[in-house]
Design a protein around this motif. Structure first.
Motif, PDB file in Angstrom:
ATOM      1  N   GLN A  26      -5.334   5.675  -5.467  1.00  0.00           N
ATOM      2  CA  GLN A  26      -6.262   4.905  -4.644  1.00  0.00           C
ATOM      3  C   GLN A  26      -5.551   4.388  -3.397  1.00  0.00           C
ATOM      4  OE1 GLN A  26      -7.583   0.926  -5.801  1.00  0.00           O
ATOM      5  NE2 GLN A  26      -9.674   1.708  -5.931  1.00  0.00           N
ATOM      6  N   MET A  27      -4.326   3.913  -3.591  1.00  0.00           N
ATOM      7  CA  MET A  27      -3.566   3.401  -2.450  1.00  0.00           C
ATOM      8  C   MET A  27      -3.237   4.536  -1.475  1.00  0.00           C
ATOM      9  SD  MET A  27      -3.359   0.174  -2.631  1.00  0.00           S
ATOM     10  CE  MET A  27      -4.918   0.082  -3.482  1.00  0.00           C
ATOM     11  N   VAL A  68      -6.796  -3.546  13.247  1.00  0.00           N
ATOM     12  CA  VAL A  68      -7.153  -2.131  13.260  1.00  0.00           C
ATOM     13  C   VAL A  68      -7.112  -1.547  11.853  1.00  0.00           C
ATOM     14  CG1 VAL A  68      -6.665  -1.449  15.617  1.00  0.00           C
ATOM     15  CG2 VAL A  68      -4.805  -1.699  14.016  1.00  0.00           C
ATOM     16  N   GLU A 105     -18.807  -2.996  -5.426  1.00  0.00           N
ATOM     17  CA  GLU A 105     -20.192  -3.107  -4.995  1.00  0.00           C
ATOM     18  C   GLU A 105     -21.037  -4.012  -5.882  1.00  0.00           C
ATOM     19  OE1 GLU A 105     -21.284   0.952  -4.344  1.00  0.00           O
ATOM     20  OE2 GLU A 105     -20.368   0.917  -2.372  1.00  0.00           O
ATOM     21  N   MET A 135      -9.327  -3.258  -0.806  1.00  0.00           N
ATOM     22  CA  MET A 135      -8.899  -2.613  -2.041  1.00  0.00           C
ATOM     23  C   MET A 135      -7.411  -2.826  -2.281  1.00  0.00           C
ATOM     24  SD  MET A 135     -11.187   0.770  -1.538  1.00  0.00           S
ATOM     25  CE  MET A 135     -10.617   1.765  -2.897  1.00  0.00           C
ATOM     26  N   VAL A 136      -6.642  -2.869  -1.203  1.00  0.00           N
ATOM     27  CA  VAL A 136      -5.205  -3.152  -1.346  1.00  0.00           C
ATOM     28  C   VAL A 136      -5.026  -4.565  -1.898  1.00  0.00           C
ATOM     29  CG1 VAL A 136      -3.011  -3.391  -0.145  1.00  0.00           C
ATOM     30  CG2 VAL A 136      -4.590  -1.564   0.494  1.00  0.00           C
ATOM     31  N   LEU A 180     -14.560   5.914  -0.198  1.00  0.00           N
ATOM     32  CA  LEU A 180     -13.310   5.312  -0.640  1.00  0.00           C
ATOM     33  C   LEU A 180     -13.525   4.256  -1.721  1.00  0.00           C
ATOM     34  CD1 LEU A 180     -10.273   5.131  -0.015  1.00  0.00           C
ATOM     35  CD2 LEU A 180     -10.816   3.336   1.615  1.00  0.00           C
ATOM     36  N   ARG A 181     -14.545   3.433  -1.551  1.00  0.00           N
ATOM     37  CA  ARG A 181     -14.683   2.251  -2.404  1.00  0.00           C
ATOM     38  C   ARG A 181     -14.773   2.605  -3.887  1.00  0.00           C
ATOM     39  NH1 ARG A 181     -13.348  -2.795  -3.713  1.00  0.00           N
ATOM     40  NH2 ARG A 181     -13.039  -1.696  -5.651  1.00  0.00           N
ATOM     41  N   ASN A 182     -15.441   3.702  -4.194  1.00  0.00           N
ATOM     42  CA  ASN A 182     -15.655   3.990  -5.611  1.00  0.00           C
ATOM     43  C   ASN A 182     -14.714   5.056  -6.149  1.00  0.00           C
ATOM     44  OD1 ASN A 182     -17.763   2.146  -5.867  1.00  0.00           O
ATOM     45  ND2 ASN A 182     -19.165   3.600  -4.907  1.00  0.00           N
ATOM     46  N   TYR A 222       3.896   2.197 -11.500  1.00  0.00           N
ATOM     47  CA  TYR A 222       3.059   1.140 -10.921  1.00  0.00           C
ATOM     48  C   TYR A 222       2.747   0.064 -11.949  1.00  0.00           C
ATOM     49  CZ  TYR A 222      -0.869  -1.222  -8.735  1.00  0.00           C
ATOM     50  OH  TYR A 222      -1.684  -2.175  -8.205  1.00  0.00           O
ATOM     51  N   VAL A 256      -6.867   6.750   4.885  1.00  0.00           N
ATOM     52  CA  VAL A 256      -7.958   6.238   5.719  1.00  0.00           C
ATOM     53  C   VAL A 256      -7.403   5.342   6.827  1.00  0.00           C
ATOM     54  CG1 VAL A 256     -10.000   4.753   5.703  1.00  0.00           C
ATOM     55  CG2 VAL A 256      -9.680   6.421   3.896  1.00  0.00           C
ATOM     56  N   SER A 257      -6.320   4.634   6.515  1.00  0.00           N
ATOM     57  CA  SER A 257      -5.766   3.691   7.485  1.00  0.00           C
ATOM     58  C   SER A 257      -4.907   4.361   8.546  1.00  0.00           C
ATOM     59  CB  SER A 257      -4.931   2.631   6.760  1.00  0.00           C
ATOM     60  OG  SER A 257      -5.702   2.000   5.778  1.00  0.00           O
ATOM     61  N   ASN A 295      -9.455  -0.894   8.122  1.00  0.00           N
ATOM     62  CA  ASN A 295     -10.774  -0.764   7.520  1.00  0.00           C
ATOM     63  C   ASN A 295     -10.898  -1.865   6.480  1.00  0.00           C
ATOM     64  OD1 ASN A 295     -12.765   0.137   5.654  1.00  0.00           O
ATOM     65  ND2 ASN A 295     -12.614   2.142   6.632  1.00  0.00           N
ATOM     66  N   ILE A 339     -12.838  -2.550   4.101  1.00  0.00           N
ATOM     67  CA  ILE A 339     -13.044  -2.151   2.703  1.00  0.00           C
ATOM     68  C   ILE A 339     -11.715  -1.641   2.133  1.00  0.00           C
ATOM     69  CG2 ILE A 339     -14.243  -0.557   1.174  1.00  0.00           C
ATOM     70  CD1 ILE A 339     -16.217  -2.442   2.338  1.00  0.00           C
ATOM     71  N   ALA A 340     -11.040  -0.790   2.925  1.00  0.00           N
ATOM     72  CA  ALA A 340      -9.807  -0.165   2.442  1.00  0.00           C
ATOM     73  C   ALA A 340      -8.749  -1.215   2.138  1.00  0.00           C
ATOM     74  CB  ALA A 340      -9.298   0.834   3.478  1.00  0.00           C
ATOM     75  N   VAL A 354      -6.311   5.004   0.475  1.00  0.00           N
ATOM     76  CA  VAL A 354      -6.437   3.909   1.442  1.00  0.00           C
ATOM     77  C   VAL A 354      -5.503   4.150   2.627  1.00  0.00           C
ATOM     78  CG1 VAL A 354      -5.961   1.459   1.786  1.00  0.00           C
ATOM     79  CG2 VAL A 354      -7.215   2.188  -0.230  1.00  0.00           C
ATOM     80  N   TYR A 387      -4.432   3.343  -9.505  1.00  0.00           N
ATOM     81  CA  TYR A 387      -4.048   2.610  -8.295  1.00  0.00           C
ATOM     82  C   TYR A 387      -3.183   3.394  -7.320  1.00  0.00           C
ATOM     83  CZ  TYR A 387      -6.328  -1.665  -9.647  1.00  0.00           C
ATOM     84  OH  TYR A 387      -7.272  -2.586  -9.959  1.00  0.00           O
ATOM     85  N   MET A 434       0.824  -1.201   0.000  1.00  0.00           N
ATOM     86  CA  MET A 434       0.000   0.000   0.000  1.00  0.00           C
ATOM     87  C   MET A 434       0.858   1.249   0.000  1.00  0.00           C
ATOM     88  SD  MET A 434      -2.696   1.059   2.977  1.00  0.00           S
ATOM     89  CE  MET A 434      -1.472   1.422   4.242  1.00  0.00           C
TER      90      MET A 434
END
Lengths: 350, 617
Positions: free
Chosen positions: A317-318, B424, B559, B432-433, A301-303, A67, A324-325, B426, B428-429, A321, A314, A56
């Motif tokens: 997107q990473m 810890v 989805e 995606m990885v 995030l998903r879309n 990438y 968010v993490s 997410n 969904i996140a 992610v 990507y 990630m």
């Protein structure tokens, strides 16, 4: 007398251990090899566990061209921090400061990830629902742990009974009442919102917005946390309560001054897990708040970062992610003790 | 505990919890369970087509949305009863004949004659032809007729006026119908081509000699008979049609002549219309002769005046709507198929298209389980596969890691933290990885990334695998998902099992050490049995979690929860979600959720039963 006894047993134990540890050299060699094997196994497993995080991070710092290379680079050739700044800095802001092309690149396939709005929504929903939830949990746990009233055991059993039922069974009706336009829930909250119109045409408490209310209210009560806290409250000696009663302390004062401080670790665990739950929630927000203004971070995030044809940016997107993490990791690093204790006791995610 | 002076005070503390639980948990559960049994029926009128299969033999069939040809026919039930249903093949029980005596469509099963009609306040059905049913014919059993297929042109008001039989003369496609007009004042029965002015003539089944006939009558708004069609005989022996308060004259429909025939003083007369469209009776012997009035034919129904057809002039391969008149409560009944929920034969109360009704029954469950439009069984299979593979895999792996962690001193804390890290996140996140890791960027190109997992596997000489891209095979997609689920499930299990291991008394291991028991035996004979309460706990919770798997699928597959050109990766919870967001059918969602609950309950009970035998406390 008692003390001496304890000493003698511990001495015995030490002797025992010495005997056990008297092992031959061949056994020692075997033990060393065994230990190496164990470490190797754990090391490999740890690498597997960590690999997605590594992937990630490095992917989020690569350019899309890099990438896409057939032979992947283990470390980015050119570190592209713009993947992050593109998300973090709004375009207007960047343009006003003349950052486009330098600090930010804005060449995303489809930058539909409005981090600021998503973050604000999620934090608002998370904080409000956590505060209310913790207050409700503490009050109920106290009533079940210390107060005496008719029907207590029946009520508590009924409460635990609801835990056995999968959430989908009540999500459906909750969704039906929340979603339908003539349902009582949106009407009630829109009506409430209109009442505040008296303060001015633009005045609207965010909490009164029916979408936020729908995100927060249906899941305020967590029976498991009530159970968890009640068990913790029960461990506090009853004598304290009796003493407080004799002194004429009110229940609420006793709860505030004695119970809450003593059960603070559990309450902190509950708070953190509840916040994490809000941060990670996906299903319910997707149902009731799937519009631009109210969307929460996981749903946004998903879309994000993929266009209609399915081409995904990507690296960006990473980066999203990772963004968010990261808050989750920070919380974990600083509050590891509470999280792990809370999880091992509650056994539920979020 | 002290007895409080104010026991009600406790309820103040509990008030928010109780109110919120009642509103958002208890009531919804009850409501959902009830909703699961309320199914929606979307009445979509079926177009029944007729094909001629022999001499005066017809088959009715309906071509469903899926293109299946379904024949109307009689099906024998287990209890020996005969019911009108769609039959799979056009067998003997699907051949209808028009019985002009009964003026109804009939078919015979095992030598018995059955009438196709509808009883008052019930669905379309087959009635055994006997004295009892024949007496009821037209009164409370309404024979099914044929209607042209123009449902959209019909309004309900038109139909209400038209409930019943119209007696008139058919002058051909280009010309309008003529219907009997009630002009009781001047004593004549006139006809009109204005449909709204026409009186409906109803028939009550009676016996005329050895034949069956009808008393024909008009009705008021409440469908009570007002005037009967009577044939008066004057002193000269002349006969004339009149309206009367009662009648002894019964008409029989004569199929060969397509005319209504009655017998007065041993002479047969037919209802006919003269040159100025007045209706009267004329000797049957004169029918068909030059200048003799045209017979009034009975129409089963009409939809558009210019297109209606007499019951006896059916053209094969022509589309018709089938239905039965039900005049008692002023509504009509038509044979339709409930298009969305049932494949069976339904009658709607009215001529409605696409309207939705709610009914109570288990149809939601049968729909979810068996319908072609429902992917519940696929979701169930997917969920089972995922659970059966991931639960043992993650439990064993977690056990090994926990045992290994427990046996080391240095780095234990660090490794423990690392292993807890996936918790810890997410889901969904990180999903995606994982999707990115398994994803092939350039499917056909060799100069683009084949995905990091394929890169790693190629080191071991494995050919690149299409995991989750277009057209990926099911096993590959499942493997990717399973890897992610196991990765995600490990931390919780390691935490619980390590906690359990650390609480095991060291003496057991010391004893084993003295006996120099092999490591493997120590694991299987000491560690696992002593850890069994924790293992039971993790297995049960992960079984429950496995059956509720959802977000990991969304994380990896998006989805749409499926691979383009590949497998459907949806799970039961995803199926429920689809009902909420796509079909918007809460009854179906409730049914699926209820079944999920039952599955989880049963699996948990089995787990507890097994673990009771093997758990050592």
């Amino acid at each position: 007398m008692k003390k001496k006894n304890v000493n003698s047993t511990s001495a015995l134990k030490v002797m025992e251990e010495r005997d056990i540890n008297k092992v031959s050299s061949s056994q020692k060699v075997a033990k060393v090899f065994g230990q190496i094997g164990v470490y190797a196994f754990l090391g490999i497993m740890a690498l597997i566990v960590l690999f997605p995080f590594y992937f990630m991070i490095i992917s989020s710092l690569k350019s899309l061209e890099e990438y896409r290379l057939a032979v992947p680079t283990l470390i980015p050739q050119a570190w592209k921090f713009q993947n992050y700044t593109d998300i973090l800095i709004p375009y207007e802001w960047a343009e006003a400061n003349g950052w486009v092309g330098t600090v930010v690149s804005y060449d995303a396939v489809n930058n539909n990830f409005d981090l600021f709005t998503l973050f604000r929504n999620t934090m608002f929903v998370g904080i409000v629902s956590t505060i209310f939830s913790v207050v409700i949990t503490v009050l109920s746990a106290f009533a079940f742990a210390r107060l005496e009233f008719k029907g207590k055991n029946v009520l508590f059993a009924a409460l635990l009974g609801t835990m056995m039922i999968p959430g989908e069974l009540f999500t459906i009706t909750n969704y039906a009442t929340v979603m339908t336009k003539d349902g009582w829930f949106p009407n009630f909250f829109n009506g409430l919102g209109n009442m505040f119109g008296a303060f001015g045409p633009d005045f609207q408490l965010p909490m009164v917005d029916s979408s936020y209310a729908a995100l927060i209210i249906p899941f305020l009560v967590s029976v498991f946390y009530i159970y968890l806290l009640r068990q913790n409250f029960l461990q506090i000696p009853n004598e304290l309560y009796l003493a407080a009663k004799v002194d004429g302390t009110s229940d609420i004062k006793y709860l505030w001054k004695v119970m809450i401080p003593l059960a603070l670790p559990t309450i902190i665990s509950i708070t953190i897990l509840k916040m994490m739950g809000a941060w990670n929630s996906y299903m319910w927000p997707r149902l009731v708040a799937n519009d631009e203004a109210h969307r929460l971070i996981t749903n946004g995030l998903r879309n994000a970062f993929s266009d209609v044809s399915g081409n995904t940016d990507y690296p960006r997107q990473m980066a999203a992610v990772a963004l968010v993490s990261i808050p989750l990791f920070l919380v974990f690093i600083f509050l590891r003790k509470y999280i792990m204790k809370g999880v091992s006791r509650s056994g539920i995610k979020g | 505990m002290v007895e409080s002076k104010h026991p009600w005070k406790a309820w103040i503390y509990l008030l928010p919890t109780v109110i919120l639980l009642l509103i958002f948990t208890v009531w919804p559960i009850i409501n959902t369970v009830v909703t699961a049994f309320i199914y929606k029926v979307e009445y979509k009128p079926a177009t029944i087509q007729v094909e001629c299969v022999g001499d005066e033999e017809y088959r009715f069939f309906h071509i469903s949305d899926a293109g299946e040809k379904k024949y109307l026919g009689a099906r024998k039930l287990d209890n020996g009863k005969i019911e009108l249903q769609y039959v799979d093949t056009a067998d003997e029980n699907g051949i209808f004949k028009f019985d002009s005596e009964l003026t109804a469509w009939t078919l015979s099963v095992d030598g018995k004659q059955y009438l196709f009609g509808a009883a008052q306040n019930s669905d379309a059905d087959l009635f055994e032809v006997n004295d009892e049913t024949v007496d009821q014919l037209g009164l409370s059993i309404y024979p099914a007729g044929l209607f042209e297929n123009t449902p959209n042109n019909l309004s309900t008001s038109e139909l209400d006026e038209n409930a019943g039989y119209n007696i008139g003369i058919f002058k051909g496609i280009s010309e309008a119908y003529r219907y009997v007009l009630a002009t009781a004042e001047d004593g004549y029965l006139d006809t009109t081509d204005v449909l709204s002015d026409s009186a409906q003539i109803y028939g009550a089944g009676v016996k005329v000699g050895d034949k069956r006939g009808y008393k024909l009558y008009m009705v008021d708004e409440k469908y009570n008979p007002t005037y009967y069609l009577n044939v008066a005989v004057d002193e000269n022996g002349d006969v004339a049609v009149e309206y009367a308060e009662s009648t002894d004259v019964a008409f029989v429909y004569d199929g060969t002549n397509s005319a209504w025939v009655c017998t007065i003083n041993d002479t047969e007369y037919y209802l006919g219309l003269d040159g100025i469209n007045r209706m009267n009776v004329y000797p049957l012997a004169d029918i068909g002769a030059e200048n003799s009035p045209a017979p009034a034919v009975m129409y089963m129904h009409r939809s558009e005046a210019s297109e209606a057809k007499p019951a006896t002039s059916l053209t094969p391969d022509y589309a018709y709507r089938m239905g039965a008149h039900r005049t008692g409560n002023g509504t009509q009944t038509y044979v339709t198929t409930g298009a969305s929920k049932t494949s069976g034969l339904m009658l709607t109360e009215d001529f409605i298209n696409g309207e939705v009704f709610s009914k109570f029954g288990i149809n939601n469950f049968t729909y979810v389980l068996t319908s072609k439009g429902s992917d519940f069984m696929v979701c169930l299979k997917n969920t089972f596969i995922l659970t059966i593979i991931t639960v043992p895999l993650s439990t064993i792996l977690a056990l090994l890691i926990a045992v290994a962690l427990n046996s080391i001193r240095p780095l234990q804390r660090l490794l423990q933290t690392i292993f807890f890290l996936p918790y810890v996140t997410n889901s969904i996140a990180i999903g995606m990885v994982f999707a990115a890791m398994f994803n092939i960027v350039g499917i056909n190109s060799t100069s683009e990334s084949i995905g990091i997992i394929n890169n790693i596997l190629s080191v071991f000489g494995v050919e690149r695998i299409n995991w989750i891209n277009y057209g990926a095979e099911a096993w590959a997609s499942f493997t990717a998902l399973i890897v992610y689920i196991v990765w995600n499930a490990l931390p919780f299990k390691i935490l619980i099992l390590l906690g359990g291991l650390q609480s095991i008394n060291k003496q057991y291991y010391d004893a084993a050490k003295i006996d120099s028991t092999p490591k493997w035996r120590v694991l299987t004979r000491i560690t696992v049995p002593l850890l069994s309460p924790m293992l039971t706990y993790t297995v049960i919770t992960s079984f429950i979690g496995g059956f509720k798997e959802y977000s990991s699928v969304v994380g990896i597959f998006g989805e749409q929860k499926s691979v383009a050109g590949g497998a459907n990766m949806n799970t039961i919870v995803g199926h429920i979600q689809n009902h909420l967001t796509k079909t918007r059918d809460y009854g179906l969602a409730g049914a699926a959720a209820l079944m999920l609950f039952v599955i989880i309950f049963v699996v948990t009970m089995i787990n507890l039963r097994i673990s009771k035998k093997n758990t050592h406390y």
